[in-house]
Scaffold this active site. Structure first.
Site, PDB file in Angstrom:
ATOM      1  N   GLY A   1       2.073   1.972  10.695  1.00 44.83           N
ATOM      2  CA  GLY A   1       2.982   3.113  10.563  1.00 44.83           C
ATOM      3  C   GLY A   1       3.652   3.519  11.864  1.00 44.83           C
ATOM      4  O   GLY A   1       4.234   4.598  11.960  1.00 44.83           O
TER       5      GLY A   1
ATOM      6  N   ASN B   1       0.871  -1.174   0.000  1.00 47.01           N
ATOM      7  CA  ASN B   1       0.000   0.000   0.000  1.00 47.01           C
ATOM      8  C   ASN B   1       0.907   1.222   0.000  1.00 47.01           C
ATOM      9  O   ASN B   1       1.505   1.550   1.016  1.00 47.01           O
ATOM     10  CB  ASN B   1      -0.895  -0.027   1.254  1.00 47.01           C
ATOM     11  CG  ASN B   1      -1.702   1.254   1.416  1.00 47.01           C
ATOM     12  OD1 ASN B   1      -1.801   2.058   0.489  1.00 47.01           O
ATOM     13  ND2 ASN B   1      -2.276   1.449   2.596  1.00 47.01           N
TER      14      ASN B   1
ATOM     15  N   HIS C   1      -9.536   0.981   4.745  1.00 45.88           N
ATOM     16  CA  HIS C   1      -8.253   1.163   5.445  1.00 45.88           C
ATOM     17  C   HIS C   1      -8.490   2.087   6.651  1.00 45.88           C
ATOM     18  O   HIS C   1      -9.314   2.998   6.586  1.00 45.88           O
ATOM     19  CB  HIS C   1      -7.226   1.770   4.490  1.00 45.88           C
ATOM     20  CG  HIS C   1      -5.840   1.768   5.057  1.00 45.88           C
ATOM     21  ND1 HIS C   1      -5.409   2.735   5.945  1.00 45.88           N
ATOM     22  CD2 HIS C   1      -4.815   0.907   4.905  1.00 45.88           C
ATOM     23  CE1 HIS C   1      -4.158   2.464   6.301  1.00 45.88           C
ATOM     24  NE2 HIS C   1      -3.767   1.352   5.686  1.00 45.88           N
TER      25      HIS C   1
ATOM     26  N   SER D   1       3.223  -2.457  10.256  1.00 46.11           N
ATOM     27  CA  SER D   1       4.687  -2.445  10.421  1.00 46.11           C
ATOM     28  C   SER D   1       5.345  -3.772  10.055  1.00 46.11           C
ATOM     29  O   SER D   1       6.335  -4.174  10.675  1.00 46.11           O
ATOM     30  CB  SER D   1       5.071  -2.001  11.837  1.00 46.11           C
ATOM     31  OG  SER D   1       4.559  -0.708  12.093  1.00 46.11           O
TER      32      SER D   1
ATOM     33  N   GLU E   1      -5.559  -5.398  10.347  1.00 42.73           N
ATOM     34  CA  GLU E   1      -4.559  -4.357  10.574  1.00 42.73           C
ATOM     35  C   GLU E   1      -4.853  -3.671  11.910  1.00 42.73           C
ATOM     36  O   GLU E   1      -5.660  -2.731  11.961  1.00 42.73           O
ATOM     37  CB  GLU E   1      -4.616  -3.316   9.457  1.00 42.73           C
ATOM     38  CG  GLU E   1      -4.359  -3.876   8.079  1.00 42.73           C
ATOM     39  CD  GLU E   1      -3.761  -2.825   7.169  1.00 42.73           C
ATOM     40  OE1 GLU E   1      -2.642  -3.018   6.706  1.00 42.73           O
ATOM     41  OE2 GLU E   1      -4.403  -1.785   6.945  1.00 42.73           O
TER      42      GLU E   1
HETATM   43  C1  PEP Z   1      -0.884  -0.011   5.903  1.00 44.80           C
HETATM   44  O1  PEP Z   1      -0.884   1.160   5.552  1.00 44.80           O
HETATM   45  O2  PEP Z   1      -1.803  -0.757   5.531  1.00 44.80           O
HETATM   46  C2  PEP Z   1       0.208  -0.486   6.735  1.00 44.80           C
HETATM   47  C3  PEP Z   1       0.146  -1.690   7.231  1.00 44.80           C
HETATM   48  O3  PEP Z   1       1.247   0.403   6.947  1.00 44.80           O
HETATM   49  P1  PEP Z   1       2.668   0.063   7.642  1.00 44.80           P
HETATM   50  O4  PEP Z   1       3.164  -1.216   7.041  1.00 44.80           O
HETATM   51  O5  PEP Z   1       3.526   1.228   7.332  1.00 44.80           O
HETATM   52  O6  PEP Z   1       2.393  -0.107   9.110  1.00 44.80           O
END
Ligand code: PEP
Length: 256
Positions: free
Chosen positions: A174, A10, A96, A214, A168
């Site tokens: 992030g 993403n 999201h 992450s 998630e």
């Molecule tokens: C995301 O934006 O779906 C995500 C998982 O971001 P990150 O990997 O940076 O935590």
């Protein structure tokens, strides 16, 4: 049941046309021998067409990060499912946490988008997950259950075959704080149980549930080794070719 890993990037609001094409070119050349998993990157709308052209002739698929559930009309600033189809886009990320928190998307709106995507040959990656406050109050399972129930309302068993879920945890997106493999597995297994209740067990066993939050080269193997983790939705690390290709390599190695 064997579920093929899906490793999805993403890119959020990063990469214009030139950067998207360069990153696709690098990923495409470094993954040209990978056949055992599905690979996807989701650039911003403005770079979708160029990215898809750059990915042509490879197994790297291109997806969008959002869409609107109407085909056309007076919806200033929105991009419809038919416009994505027009760009030959295969997947779309829906719900999201950034769409939910920054842009106020509700489960009801996300449900309309999921139904529109499934009804129009786009494969939705439906994102769900609890916030840090919800986890601290022991509400993780209640939150996930409600999100799944509301966002999947009206989806038929047949349509659900094309569904991908991304668990998630919002506190891990992030932030550099990854869920431990055990915490992620516990949530994924719960998601699968809910899918069995909403649809049926056979279908629940075939739906891919990605982990997002992450994920990076250093923690991918431990996460992807969990029985109910079928891939990753990767934000920050998907912008770095070495990191993203390393995660793809790990998933490929675990599939063999
Ligand atoms: C995301 O934006 O779906 C995500 C998982 O971001 P990150 O990997 O940076 O935590």
């Amino acid at each position: 049941m064997h579920r093929k890993f899906l490793i999805a990037g993403n890119w959020k609001m990063s990469n214009g046309i030139a950067d998207s094409v360069s990153l696709v070119d690098v990923i495409k050349s470094r993954t040209s021998k990978i056949l055992s998993i599905d690979m996807l990157v989701c650039p911003p709308f403005t770079a979708l067409d160029a990215a898809r052209k750059a990915a042509a002739g490879s197994l790297l698929r291109i997806g969008a990060q959002n869409m609107y559930h109407e085909s056309k009309g007076a919806f200033t600033g929105e991009v419809s499912y038919s416009m994505l189809r027009d760009c030959n886009i295969s997947h779309v990320i829906l719900g999201h946490s950034e769409r939910r928190t920054i842009f106020g998307e509700s489960d009801e709106l996300i449900n309309k988008k999921v139904c529109a995507a499934l009804g129009n040959s786009l494969l939705p990656i439906l994102c769900i997950g609890e916030t840090e406050a919800e986890r601290e109050k022991n509400q993780t399972f209640t939150v996930i259950e409600a999100q799944l129930e509301k966002c999947l309302r009206g989806v038929s068993n047949e349509q659900a075959e094309n569904l991908v879920i991304a668990y998630e945890p919002v506190w891990a997106i992030g932030t550099g704080k990854t869920a431990t493999p055990e915490i992620a597995q516990e949530a994924h297994s719960f998601v699968r149980e809910q899918l069995a209740k909403i649809f049926n067990e056979k279908l629940a066993n075939s739906v891919r549930i990605l982990y997002g939050g992450s994920m990076k080269a250093a923690n991918a193997e431990a996460l992807l080794n969990q029985p109910d983790i079928d891939g990753g939705l990767i934000g920050g690390a998907s912008l770095i070719a070495d990191e993203f290709c390393s995660i793809i390599g790990t998933a490929d190695k675990l599939s063999l």
